[in-house]
Scaffold this active site. Sequence first.
Site, PDB file in Angstrom:
ATOM      1  N   ASP A 119       0.814  -1.215   0.000  1.00 51.14           N
ATOM      2  CA  ASP A 119       0.000   0.000   0.000  1.00 51.14           C
ATOM      3  C   ASP A 119       0.848   1.265   0.000  1.00 51.14           C
ATOM      4  O   ASP A 119       2.049   1.220   0.140  1.00 51.14           O
ATOM      5  CB  ASP A 119      -0.867   0.032   1.268  1.00 51.14           C
ATOM      6  CG  ASP A 119      -2.023  -0.925   1.183  1.00 51.14           C
ATOM      7  OD1 ASP A 119      -2.354  -1.358   0.079  1.00 51.14           O
ATOM      8  OD2 ASP A 119      -2.591  -1.234   2.246  1.00 51.14           O
ATOM      9  N   LYS A 135      -3.141   2.983  -1.724  1.00 57.06           N
ATOM     10  CA  LYS A 135      -4.453   3.296  -1.205  1.00 57.06           C
ATOM     11  C   LYS A 135      -4.427   4.680  -0.626  1.00 57.06           C
ATOM     12  O   LYS A 135      -3.563   5.014   0.164  1.00 57.06           O
ATOM     13  CB  LYS A 135      -4.761   2.324  -0.076  1.00 57.06           C
ATOM     14  CG  LYS A 135      -6.021   1.558  -0.278  1.00 57.06           C
ATOM     15  CD  LYS A 135      -6.228   0.657   0.899  1.00 57.06           C
ATOM     16  CE  LYS A 135      -7.027  -0.549   0.487  1.00 57.06           C
ATOM     17  NZ  LYS A 135      -7.348  -1.379   1.614  1.00 57.06           N
ATOM     18  N   MET A 150      -8.394   8.213   9.831  1.00 55.71           N
ATOM     19  CA  MET A 150      -8.993   8.753   8.603  1.00 55.71           C
ATOM     20  C   MET A 150      -9.981   9.871   8.914  1.00 55.71           C
ATOM     21  O   MET A 150     -11.027   9.972   8.286  1.00 55.71           O
ATOM     22  CB  MET A 150      -9.708   7.639   7.821  1.00 55.71           C
ATOM     23  CG  MET A 150      -8.776   6.516   7.418  1.00 55.71           C
ATOM     24  SD  MET A 150      -9.638   5.112   6.673  1.00 55.71           S
ATOM     25  CE  MET A 150     -10.311   4.287   8.111  1.00 55.71           C
TER      26      MET A 150
HETATM   27  N1  SAH Z   1      -4.347  -0.536   9.466  1.00 58.41           N
HETATM   28  C1  SAH Z   1      -3.859   0.779   9.791  1.00 58.41           C
HETATM   29  C2  SAH Z   1      -4.895   1.855   9.621  1.00 58.41           C
HETATM   30  C3  SAH Z   1      -5.390   2.016   8.221  1.00 58.41           C
HETATM   31  S1  SAH Z   1      -6.499   3.352   8.016  1.00 58.41           S
HETATM   32  C4  SAH Z   1      -3.294   0.740  11.208  1.00 58.41           C
HETATM   33  O1  SAH Z   1      -3.511  -0.197  11.954  1.00 58.41           O
HETATM   34  O2  SAH Z   1      -2.579   1.677  11.547  1.00 58.41           O
HETATM   35  C5  SAH Z   1      -5.399   4.650   7.535  1.00 58.41           C
HETATM   36  C6  SAH Z   1      -5.412   5.737   8.570  1.00 58.41           C
HETATM   37  O3  SAH Z   1      -4.579   5.392   9.660  1.00 58.41           O
HETATM   38  C7  SAH Z   1      -4.870   7.057   8.094  1.00 58.41           C
HETATM   39  O4  SAH Z   1      -5.860   7.788   7.434  1.00 58.41           O
HETATM   40  C8  SAH Z   1      -4.493   7.718   9.395  1.00 58.41           C
HETATM   41  O5  SAH Z   1      -5.614   8.222  10.081  1.00 58.41           O
HETATM   42  C9  SAH Z   1      -4.004   6.539  10.193  1.00 58.41           C
HETATM   43  N2  SAH Z   1      -2.542   6.390  10.110  1.00 58.41           N
HETATM   44  C10 SAH Z   1      -1.855   5.409   9.520  1.00 58.41           C
HETATM   45  N3  SAH Z   1      -0.526   5.584   9.674  1.00 58.41           N
HETATM   46  C11 SAH Z   1      -0.398   6.713  10.399  1.00 58.41           C
HETATM   47  C12 SAH Z   1       0.725   7.421  10.937  1.00 58.41           C
HETATM   48  N4  SAH Z   1       1.978   7.017  10.729  1.00 58.41           N
HETATM   49  N5  SAH Z   1       0.487   8.544  11.657  1.00 58.41           N
HETATM   50  C13 SAH Z   1      -0.761   8.971  11.881  1.00 58.41           C
HETATM   51  N6  SAH Z   1      -1.851   8.334  11.408  1.00 58.41           N
HETATM   52  C14 SAH Z   1      -1.676   7.223  10.686  1.00 58.41           C
END
Ligand code: SAH
Length: 502
Positions: free
Chosen positions: A36, A58, A168
Amino acid sequence: MNIGTVFLVGAGPGDPKLITVRGREALATADVVVYDRLIGAELLTHVRADAEKIFVGKEAARHALPQDEINALLVEQALAGKSVCRLKGGDPFVFGRGGEEALFCRAHGVPFEIVPGVSSAIAAPAYAGIPVTQREVATSFAVVTGHTKDDEAPPENLPVADTIVFLMGVRALPKIVRALRAQGRAATTPVALVRWGTTTDQQVVTGTLETIEGDVERAALKPPALIVVGEVVNLREQLQWFDNPVTRPLWGQTIIVTRAREQASGLVEGLQQRGAKVLQCPTIRAEALEKFTVVDDAIARLNGFDWVVFSSANGVAHFWNRLQHAGKDARALAQSQIAAIGPATQQALAARGLNADFLPSVSISETVADELIARGVAGRRILLARAMEGREVLEARLRQAGAEVLLAPCYRTLTDNSNVESARAAIEKGEVDWVTFSSSSTVTNFLDALGRNFIAEHRACFRVACIGPITAQTAAENGLAPDAVAESAGIEALIAALEKTS
Ligand code: SAH
């Protein structure tokens, strides 16, 4: 044909070291890696060289490949007998659609395994100094998606929890604030947004339900970020450990490392450990020679040499390959004294069970020559194991002093342009604070790779750090007068010099 397994692997939140051991194994053994957008490029260096890498990026509201095509791709590859690593940001089952992909595999008789990951929902707050639970402050936390279509109502039925983390949710912030207020949360409730959490780009904005919309607007904070709501946010004041110039003095500094990739890891890690964002721009790389005649001859009669002088860790590594190729081992050096130029060279020897008999006080050819000569070299036979390219000083001085010298090139250095464009772009945008040089050749190669005119034009945008006096002199002669010079050779001294001047 055998059906391959699909591994649904959590890549962790951003810091490439936060992948699990199991995840890294799956990544390193897969035939195909499907990944991704939020996956750091560094993780992909674990992938087998002959494996296929497929980007299915994505982004909120914009999928490079629609989910049903991703599902189909995974199954298709597995049915073709390939082992598939489906690499997803954070944890695959936390808003990662991992459940859907697993169900699709199951429906098509494809075996799958889940490798949980460190979710950004917990890790990004942690790197911002915010524990999601804390005795007497928060005894529960909930993770909620803020992804609602624009014309939809705000997230309804918000769970009741002391801490709520919204993923998100940046675009939906106003709606989230309204929903929380409607749920009865006080206007003074602390809120934090964490962008690019756990990476050197991490950005944190804090406020309250009342102020946060304005705070975020002023900071111009964009996705990807998450929102943390609850009293625990106040702990950041005391626990801010990561994006903190006090604990990590190079936080906020972008530093170009020009050292060859094979040798750069110590410097890169040392800088990152202190908070710096590192851009690697190696301009040279070491490569085996096509013909090893001289070094092979020397190895065949190693016990005829009184001294073997190794001038770099690369030299040791390549010499060792030839030694092994000849069916020999460390015992072949038993009759010779060993000199190691520089601590990295000494370490490379130590890793092969050899203690150097001589280490010069400074890694400069002139000094090495003087100090070796002081030990009495007249009539001695000396083997110099080094790169094809290099200064002639040591050889010449030893000869003058009456030694019989054999120069044995063990490898050669070639130009490496793999990251030149991104380094140039970063300098052009004014993003680079420092460029580090660890040898004279890194200076001249860097100038040649990026263009002398380009560097002259942008010289005022960045500072220059050099590992020692010879490198500093070369830099100065080439219009890159250093702003910091290490007091002694070695990466620790270089980092210390940078810290002092930053
Ligand atoms: N599966 C992922 C989440 C996917 S949804 C997990 O467990 O982290 C994607 C969202 O996650 C982004 O829109 C943001 O809100 C958050 N996100 C992912 N990586 C991030 C990061 N390094 N810092 C802050 N928010 C993050």
